[in-house]
Motif scaffolding. Structure first.
Motif, PDB file in Angstrom:
ATOM      1  N   ALA A  66      -2.960   8.226 -11.785  1.00  0.00           N
ATOM      2  CA  ALA A  66      -3.523   7.283 -10.796  1.00  0.00           C
ATOM      3  C   ALA A  66      -4.942   6.579 -11.265  1.00  0.00           C
ATOM      4  O   ALA A  66      -5.027   5.408 -11.187  1.00  0.00           O
ATOM      5  N   SER A  74      -6.601   3.308  -6.927  1.00  0.00           N
ATOM      6  CA  SER A  74      -7.604   3.186  -5.927  1.00  0.00           C
ATOM      7  C   SER A  74      -7.933   1.670  -5.746  1.00  0.00           C
ATOM      8  O   SER A  74      -7.971   1.192  -4.731  1.00  0.00           O
ATOM      9  N   TYR A  79       0.892   8.843  -5.709  1.00  0.00           N
ATOM     10  CA  TYR A  79       0.337   9.889  -5.209  1.00  0.00           C
ATOM     11  C   TYR A  79       1.078  10.874  -4.601  1.00  0.00           C
ATOM     12  O   TYR A  79       1.093  12.320  -4.271  1.00  0.00           O
ATOM     13  N   ASP A  80       2.549  10.809  -4.718  1.00  0.00           N
ATOM     14  CA  ASP A  80       3.721  11.740  -4.050  1.00  0.00           C
ATOM     15  C   ASP A  80       4.018  12.445  -5.215  1.00  0.00           C
ATOM     16  O   ASP A  80       5.178  12.221  -5.881  1.00  0.00           O
ATOM     17  N   ILE A 121      -5.204  -0.231  -4.450  1.00  0.00           N
ATOM     18  CA  ILE A 121      -5.044  -0.149  -2.720  1.00  0.00           C
ATOM     19  C   ILE A 121      -6.147  -0.698  -2.167  1.00  0.00           C
ATOM     20  O   ILE A 121      -6.137  -1.329  -1.013  1.00  0.00           O
ATOM     21  N   GLU A 161       1.123   4.001  -3.116  1.00  0.00           N
ATOM     22  CA  GLU A 161       0.741   5.535  -2.654  1.00  0.00           C
ATOM     23  C   GLU A 161       2.009   6.424  -2.979  1.00  0.00           C
ATOM     24  O   GLU A 161       2.050   7.324  -3.654  1.00  0.00           O
ATOM     25  N   ILE A 202       0.835  -1.177   0.051  1.00  0.00           N
ATOM     26  CA  ILE A 202      -0.109   0.211  -0.065  1.00  0.00           C
ATOM     27  C   ILE A 202       0.902   1.167  -0.181  1.00  0.00           C
ATOM     28  O   ILE A 202       0.768   2.255  -0.857  1.00  0.00           O
ATOM     29  N   LYS A 203       1.998   1.343   0.576  1.00  0.00           N
ATOM     30  CA  LYS A 203       2.699   2.361   0.849  1.00  0.00           C
ATOM     31  C   LYS A 203       3.423   2.668  -0.391  1.00  0.00           C
ATOM     32  O   LYS A 203       3.551   3.852  -0.838  1.00  0.00           O
TER      33      LYS A 203
END
Length: 161
Positions: free
Chosen positions: A63, A69, A35-36, A72, A31, A27-28
């Protein structure tokens, strides 16, 4: 519940912490990759990109295009299932006496019969006998406690092969 099914569940239980750790890392990672938006931005306040546009919008479009999504969400569902299974198995183990708990967890963590017997200060045959009784008992408890035990058994078989 069959003996081999209960054994599978105990091995699965021993592996759940590592499986949960993997899902959290996944998950990390997802993301961070998608998303970073700040990782490529210098913190001097000056634009340094070769393209024009809003990096936040680009990250959002990227994304959405990659179903981030959904990926995740799927990982979070797997994580919640692992947490539920761990809690169910822990509750069942809590009903056992200390000897049963001890031997189940040792064998679930792949200790040899020799090391189990030595650590518990028992003959190997006695350790095996206690383990066999504990497996039957935990199987009975799990079958009574969880109406969807067949789903957990299936997950345990997949995870321990």
């Amino acid at each position: 519940m069959e003996r081999y099914e209960a054994q599978s569940i105990i091995k699965y239980y021993a592996n759940i912490p590592e499986m949960m750790k993997f899902e959290r890392k996944l998950i990390k990672k997802i993301e961070a990759e998608h998303y970073d938006i700040l990782r490529g931005v210098n913190m001097d306040g000056m634009p340094h990109g070769s393209s024009t546009g809003d990096p936040t919008s680009k990250a959002g479009i990227k994304a959405a295009d990659n179903n981030i999504s959904d990926r995740i969400g799927t990982a979070k569902v797997r994580l919640s299932i692992l947490e539920k299974d761990r809690a169910t198995i822990e509750k069942a183990i809590s009903y056992l006496n200390y000897s049963y708990k001890d031997i189940l967890l040792r064998k679930g963590n792949n200790h040899t019969w020799g090391s189990i017997a030595l650590e518990m200060e028992l003959p190997e045959s006695t350790a095996r006998h206690i383990y066999n009784k504990a497996i039957i008992k935990i199987g009975d408890i799990l079958a009574k406690e969880d109406p969807n035990i067949s789903d957990m058994i299936e997950r345990a078989h997949r995870a321990t092969k």
